[in-house]
Design a protein around this motif. Structure first.
Motif, PDB file in Angstrom:
ATOM      1  N   ALA A   1      27.811  -2.308  36.528  1.00 21.09           N
ATOM      2  CA  ALA A   1      28.192  -0.952  36.954  1.00 21.09           C
ATOM      3  C   ALA A   1      29.684  -0.884  37.244  1.00 21.09           C
ATOM      4  CB  ALA A   1      27.380  -0.555  38.185  1.00 21.09           C
ATOM      5  N   ARG A   2      30.227  -1.920  37.831  1.00 25.44           N
ATOM      6  CA  ARG A   2      31.670  -1.948  38.115  1.00 25.44           C
ATOM      7  C   ARG A   2      32.474  -1.930  36.808  1.00 25.44           C
ATOM      8  NH1 ARG A   2      35.706  -5.765  38.710  1.00 25.44           N
ATOM      9  NH2 ARG A   2      37.267  -5.302  40.328  1.00 25.44           N
TER      10      ARG A   2
ATOM     11  N   GLU B   1      35.670   1.037  32.917  1.00 21.72           N
ATOM     12  CA  GLU B   1      35.800   1.569  31.556  1.00 21.72           C
ATOM     13  C   GLU B   1      36.009   3.076  31.589  1.00 21.72           C
ATOM     14  OE1 GLU B   1      33.107   2.011  27.473  1.00 21.72           O
ATOM     15  OE2 GLU B   1      32.490   0.605  29.048  1.00 21.72           O
ATOM     16  N   LEU B   2      35.259   3.765  32.464  1.00 24.99           N
ATOM     17  CA  LEU B   2      35.408   5.217  32.581  1.00 24.99           C
ATOM     18  C   LEU B   2      36.802   5.580  33.077  1.00 24.99           C
ATOM     19  CD1 LEU B   2      34.253   8.086  32.491  1.00 24.99           C
ATOM     20  CD2 LEU B   2      33.273   7.677  34.778  1.00 24.99           C
ATOM     21  N   LEU B   3      37.281   4.825  34.051  1.00 24.49           N
ATOM     22  CA  LEU B   3      38.629   5.089  34.569  1.00 24.49           C
ATOM     23  C   LEU B   3      39.682   4.854  33.495  1.00 24.49           C
ATOM     24  CD1 LEU B   3      38.357   3.488  38.138  1.00 24.49           C
ATOM     25  CD2 LEU B   3      38.428   5.924  37.557  1.00 24.49           C
TER      26      LEU B   3
ATOM     27  N   GLU C   1      36.404  14.181  25.950  1.00 25.27           N
ATOM     28  CA  GLU C   1      35.301  14.670  26.786  1.00 25.27           C
ATOM     29  C   GLU C   1      33.988  13.970  26.422  1.00 25.27           C
ATOM     30  OE1 GLU C   1      35.188  18.850  26.334  1.00 25.27           O
ATOM     31  OE2 GLU C   1      37.049  19.209  27.467  1.00 25.27           O
ATOM     32  N   ASP C   2      33.787  13.784  25.105  1.00 21.48           N
ATOM     33  CA  ASP C   2      32.554  13.092  24.694  1.00 21.48           C
ATOM     34  C   ASP C   2      32.534  11.646  25.206  1.00 21.48           C
ATOM     35  OD1 ASP C   2      31.739  15.367  23.437  1.00 21.48           O
ATOM     36  OD2 ASP C   2      32.427  14.727  21.433  1.00 21.48           O
ATOM     37  N   ALA C   3      33.699  10.995  25.135  1.00 20.59           N
ATOM     38  CA  ALA C   3      33.772   9.604  25.603  1.00 20.59           C
ATOM     39  C   ALA C   3      33.537   9.522  27.107  1.00 20.59           C
ATOM     40  CB  ALA C   3      35.128   9.000  25.244  1.00 20.59           C
ATOM     41  N   VAL C   4      34.136  10.484  27.830  1.00 21.96           N
ATOM     42  CA  VAL C   4      33.946  10.500  29.289  1.00 21.96           C
ATOM     43  C   VAL C   4      32.486  10.775  29.630  1.00 21.96           C
ATOM     44  CG1 VAL C   4      34.521  11.746  31.413  1.00 21.96           C
ATOM     45  CG2 VAL C   4      36.327  11.124  29.802  1.00 21.96           C
ATOM     46  N   ALA C   5      31.884  11.734  28.923  1.00 23.37           N
ATOM     47  CA  ALA C   5      30.480  12.071  29.189  1.00 23.37           C
ATOM     48  C   ALA C   5      29.568  10.886  28.885  1.00 23.37           C
ATOM     49  CB  ALA C   5      30.075  13.290  28.359  1.00 23.37           C
TER      50      ALA C   5
ATOM     51  N   SER D   1      30.409   7.688  28.827  1.00 22.08           N
ATOM     52  CA  SER D   1      30.645   6.630  29.827  1.00 22.08           C
ATOM     53  C   SER D   1      30.033   7.008  31.166  1.00 22.08           C
ATOM     54  CB  SER D   1      32.152   6.386  29.966  1.00 22.08           C
ATOM     55  OG  SER D   1      32.394   5.348  30.902  1.00 22.08           O
ATOM     56  N   SER D   2      30.074   8.318  31.499  1.00 23.73           N
ATOM     57  CA  SER D   2      29.486   8.771  32.772  1.00 23.73           C
ATOM     58  C   SER D   2      27.971   8.575  32.764  1.00 23.73           C
ATOM     59  CB  SER D   2      29.835  10.243  33.012  1.00 23.73           C
ATOM     60  OG  SER D   2      31.233  10.411  33.165  1.00 23.73           O
ATOM     61  N   ARG D   3      27.355   8.909  31.605  1.00 28.04           N
ATOM     62  CA  ARG D   3      25.903   8.717  31.519  1.00 28.04           C
ATOM     63  C   ARG D   3      25.547   7.235  31.687  1.00 28.04           C
ATOM     64  NH1 ARG D   3      26.489  12.542  27.377  1.00 28.04           N
ATOM     65  NH2 ARG D   3      26.510  10.878  25.805  1.00 28.04           N
ATOM     66  N   LYS D   4      26.324   6.394  31.031  1.00 33.97           N
ATOM     67  CA  LYS D   4      26.072   4.956  31.161  1.00 33.97           C
ATOM     68  C   LYS D   4      26.257   4.491  32.607  1.00 33.97           C
ATOM     69  CE  LYS D   4      27.335   3.670  26.428  1.00 33.97           C
ATOM     70  NZ  LYS D   4      28.267   2.894  25.582  1.00 33.97           N
ATOM     71  N   LEU D   5      27.320   5.023  33.244  1.00 34.26           N
ATOM     72  CA  LEU D   5      27.575   4.635  34.634  1.00 34.26           C
ATOM     73  C   LEU D   5      26.448   5.112  35.545  1.00 34.26           C
ATOM     74  CD1 LEU D   5      29.390   3.398  36.778  1.00 34.26           C
ATOM     75  CD2 LEU D   5      30.647   5.578  36.885  1.00 34.26           C
TER      76      LEU D   5
END
Length: 229
Positions: free
Chosen positions: A23-24, A29-31, A45-49, A51-55
């Protein structure tokens, strides 16, 4: 991220640490994606979304594993408490066994130093007993002592039987003697009666003899008077 604490061996805790590390890494990665995006675009936006879902999934997994770890820790504490109580109980049992051991050793020393009555029995010496009973030569000291005591017991029983037999004979002789004394007493009474009867007869004869002498004396006197005239 590598797990730095090598002292942790519990599988549940290791899975929590692994999930936290993942998770860290996902958070970093998201940051990095957010920091690298200078302009807002659809790809960013797609990459952030994504990565957010994965997080979010990693965090949900981490929470589940954390709850599982908490339950495991509670169970481990309970098991530890029960194990400690069991160890305390076993320790108490061990202390009791040590106490009983000391007590029994004291009893053994007391028995070994006790003045047993069998030691004062006038038994045959061990050498004489073995000479009389060659089969006892291979016996242990304990078995030999028991055999000597039993031999002494049998000898005393035989002597007691002889004593009782002599007592019976004595009682029979006393009874026979008393019967003969009683018979002699009766015989003495009969003899006394018989002697008493003889005295009576003798008295009668003496009285008759006296009367006869007196009669003869009177007749002699009468005859003398007649002759004198």
């Amino acid at each position: 991220m590598a797990i730095s604490d090598s002292h942790i061996t519990d599988p549940v805790l290791l899975s929590v640490l692994a999930a936290a590390s993942t998770a860290r890494a996902q958070s970093l990665e998201l940051l990095d994606i957010i920091a690298a995006a200078k302009n807002s675009s659809q790809d960013t936006e797609d990459a952030v979304a994504d990565s957010s879902r994965k997080l979010t999934a990693r965090i949900a997994q981490l929470r589940g594993l954390n709850r599982k770890a908490i339950v495991s820790v509670r169970n481990t504490k309970q098991e530890t408490t029960e194990a400690r109580q069991e160890i305390d109980a076993l320790h108490l049992v061990l202390q009791n066994l040590y106490y009983e051991q000391r007590h029994l050793r004291g009893e053994i020393r007391g028995c070994e130093g006790f003045d047993h009555k069998y030691q004062r029995l006038p038994m045959l010496a061990a050498e004489d007993f073995i000479e009389a009973h060659p089969e006892a030569a291979e016996m242990s000291e304990h078995d030999l002592t028991i055999a000597r005591i039993e031999d002494e017991h049998r000898a005393r029983q035989a002597l007691e039987e002889q004593r009782l037999d002599l007592v019976k004979k004595k009682e029979a002789l006393v009874k026979e003697t008393n019967a003969k004394k009683e018979e002699l007493g009766k015989l003495d009474m009969e003899v006394e009666k018989w002697v008493g009867g003889l005295d009576g007869v003798k008295g009668i004869f003496e009285a008759r003899e006296k009367k006869e002498r007196e009669r003869l004396e009177k007749e002699n006197e009468k005859m003398e008077e007649e002759n004198g005239t």
